[in-house]
Enzyme design. Structure first.
Site, mmCIF file in Angstrom:
data_model
loop_
_atom_site.group_PDB
_atom_site.id
_atom_site.type_symbol
_atom_site.label_atom_id
_atom_site.label_comp_id
_atom_site.label_asym_id
_atom_site.label_seq_id
_atom_site.Cartn_x
_atom_site.Cartn_y
_atom_site.Cartn_z
ATOM 1 N N CYS A 1 1.254 18.717 5.099
ATOM 2 C CA CYS A 1 1.665 19.821 4.205
ATOM 3 C C CYS A 1 0.548 20.591 3.506
ATOM 4 C CB CYS A 1 2.651 19.275 3.176
ATOM 5 S SG CYS A 1 3.657 20.582 2.442
ATOM 6 N N LYS B 1 -2.948 11.156 3.298
ATOM 7 C CA LYS B 1 -3.084 12.533 2.811
ATOM 8 C C LYS B 1 -4.265 12.689 1.847
ATOM 9 C CE LYS B 1 -0.103 16.193 0.892
ATOM 10 N NZ LYS B 1 1.185 16.388 0.194
ATOM 11 N N GLU C 1 7.457 15.332 6.358
ATOM 12 C CA GLU C 1 6.940 14.584 5.216
ATOM 13 C C GLU C 1 8.069 14.152 4.284
ATOM 14 O OE1 GLU C 1 4.804 17.071 2.454
ATOM 15 O OE2 GLU C 1 3.647 15.406 1.638
#
Ligand SMILES: *[C@@H]1O[C@H](CO)[C@@H](O)[C@H](O)[C@H]1NC(C)=O
Ligand SMILES: *[C@@H]1O[C@H](CO)[C@@H](O)[C@H](O)[C@H]1NC(C)=O
Ligand SMILES: *[C@@H]1O[C@H](CO)[C@@H](O)[C@H](O)[C@H]1NC(C)=O
Ligand SMILES: *[C@@H]1O[C@H](CO)[C@@H](O)[C@H](O)[C@H]1NC(C)=O
Length: 538
Positions: free
Chosen positions: A196, A163, A72
């Protein structure tokens, strides 16, 4: 639609070298631990440096990898945005003089690299989506996403994920609904992917496993480790173990900011390959390749071509600037007496969780003070990460402390100027068993949380996990050391109860209230994910 294209690719594959994985019981994957360029040039120059290093790492795989994963936030910044087209047949690898679709040149370069290497590529970019014709478009005229894009061997986009669980990323947009990003490959493996912070939540990460039965998960990360339960590789390995899936994790490498951690984990078999950069302040650019079993479950025999990573108890890594679990004052914990060679027992309870600890330790021969003190502890409470996002956590474990104060737990011992006798200051645990009775909830993930001084989790040869039975009310779990360990930092059972008090059907924190939770957390802010945005901002 996807089924058809997969079929065609498989037909094409028959004629092309490099697609051989389809018939085998493994495929070859690479994850990249990557230090992004963060200073010393314009944002354009930083992007160029990152791109050049990406291309070099793709080359380094020599076309042996079926899939390569980059972390990321380590490629472009908000000043160098790119469009990311929806999945389609169209390869992004072709020269266009004046790109009208907003796809940036760097992404086209990488698409051509995918073609040259005959590899799938998973990249994370800052994406710009034009929306000037939509009523709900932000004033700036576009939406900005933190996006994973997957390119196939022809350079076409096969999957895109924006995300969902943003962390301290106020400039970024969220899709109206969470996306469940799943793609099939020409080597007959179906992957799900996320980013993440998502890994701490039910939506979408846990749902990919539970609702969509995905067994191969990919995560791109820029994760700030926290001792003693949530360091990067430890958490990755525990998550893969608890879900019994393969996890391919690529992490950004900025150890001075506590950020590092990449690896490939094969469910309950353990780690195949992993890297935590803790022996230097300087991030690394390293490709970690592994053959990954097609069937992660243990019942499938592991072929002779497959190799697990070694046990990594030491040497101690001390250079990673990690966070410390902020709620130790809310733990019910007890100092472990340094009784040489005798069996000790302890039962600790907090709210609805009781755990039994049984241990035996051996002290070094000379009478020096051991490097760490140890505590056993239990915690039930709420972990708030952001305004409306939290998890309920139930855990019990043994953890290392600098001294007898509970506030020193989760801090690394500093290196002594002269360390003549480091080995002679280690406490050896020759017996360690933890049993817990964890309440049953619809959404929960109980995982082993183990850590050695080398900042890696214990391998399957080093510990045992057993389900001692469950009824509708509780799950009984036992975690046991299999052999003497001399460099233990953490040994525990970590239960993520996600949004336990959320209203059904609402993703994320739902109501966000603390109904029924005795421990209300004033803190927030800690944990995970620095923004590269700020580095790149200028
Ligand atoms: C790629 O090729 C180089 C040169 O032949 C070799 O040194 C390297 O080990 C190879 N790497 C892989 C991953 O096969
Ligand atoms: C692909 O995977 C499916 C499900 O695991 C299996 O039934 C099928 O035989 C596989 N096909 C090939 C070509 O390996
Ligand atoms: C602890 O016990 C071991 C084994 O009996 C012995 O070798 C060691 O010297 C003892 N350590 C201390 C500090 O008494
Ligand atoms: C324990 O260690 C912490 C640092 O981790 C230090 O601030 C504190 O003073 C120490 N307390 C004692 C009693 O030594």
């Amino acid at each position: 639609m996807c089924g058809k294209c997969v079929l065609l690719l498989q037909l094409l594959c028959a004629a092309v070298a490099g697609c051989g994985a389809a018939g085998r019981d493994y495929y070859t994957a690479g994850v990249v631990e990557f230090r992004p360029a963060v200073s010393g040039g314009s944002s354009e120059q930083l992007l160029e440096e990152n791109l050049a290093a990406y291309l070099e790492l793709i080359d380094a795989a020599n076309g042996t990898a079926d899939i390569l994963i980059f972390p990321e936030g380590t490629l472009n910044s908000q000043l160098q945005l790119t469009a990311v087209p929806a999945p389609s047949w169209r390869s992004l690898c072709h020269i266009v003089v004046a790109p009208v679709d907003g796809v940036a040149t760097f992404l086209r370069h990488l698409a051509c690299a995918a073609v040259a290497a005959e590899s799938y590529l998973v990249l994370n970019v800052k994406e710009r989506e034009r929306c000037d014709r939509d009523a709900d478009c932000p004033p700036r005229g576009f939406r900005l996403y933190n996006t994973n894009v997957v390119l196939d061997r022809s350079g076409a986009v096969v999957s895109r994920y924006r995300k969902w669980n943003l962390y301290l990323e106020p400039q970024l947009n969220r899709t109206p609904e969470p996306e469940y990003a799943i793609f099939e490959t020409d080597f007959n493996v179906t992957f799900g992917h996320f980013i993440c912070f998502d890994m701490l939540f039910h939506t979408p990460a846990q749902e990919l496993v539970e609702r969509y039965s995905i067994q191969h998960l990919i995560v791109t990360k820029m994760f700030k480790s926290e001792l003693p339960f949530l360091t990067a590789s430890q958490f990755q390995q525990g998550w893969a173990w608890a879900n019994n899936v393969n996890l391919l994790a690529a992490g950004a490498s900025l150890p001075h900011g506590g950020i590092s951690g990449s690896g490939i984990y094969a469910g309950r078999r353990g780690a195949l390959v992993r890297r935590m950069v803790g022996d230097t302040h300087v991030g690394q650019r390293q490709l970690l390749l592994a053959r990954v079993p097609r069937y992660p479950q243990l019942e499938q025999e592991l072929g002779p071509e497959l190799e697990l990573d070694v046990e990594r108890a030491g040497p101690a890594q001390r250079q990673l600037a990690m966070l410390q679990q902020p709620q130790f004052e809310d733990f019910t914990s007890s100092l472990v007496p340094l009784l040489n060679g005798s069996r000790q027992q302890q039962r600790l309870c907090q709210q609805d969780l009781c755990c039994d600890f049984e241990l035996q330790l051996e002290l070094p021969g000379d009478a020096t003070q051991p490097e760490y003190s140890y505590r056993v502890g239990v915690f039930v409470g709420q972990r708030r990460y952001e305004e409306e996002q939290y998890s309920v956590v139930r855990l019990c474990g043994l953890f290392a402390c600098r001294n007898e104060s509970v506030y020193s737990c989760g801090q690394l011992a500093t290196e002594e100027a002269a360390e003549p006798a480091a080995n002679s200051r280690l406490v050896a645990f020759s017996w360690l068993r933890i049993r817990g009775e964890f309440v049953q909830r619809r959404r929960q993930l109980l995982m082993p949380s183990t850590l050695s001084a080398a900042l890696y989790a214990l391998q399957a040869t080093e510990f045992e996990w057993a389900w001692l039975g469950a009824d509708s009310a509780v799950t009984r779990v036992e975690l046991k050391l299999r052999k003497t360990h001399t460099q233990l930092l953490t040994f525990g059972i970590y239960g993520n109860y996600f949004d336990e008090f959320a209203d059904d059907g609402l993703p994320g924190g739902g109501g966000g209230g603390a109904r029924g939770v005795a421990v209300a957390m004033p803190w927030q802010q800690l944990l995970m994910l620095l923004l590269l945005l700020s580095y790149h901002g200028g």
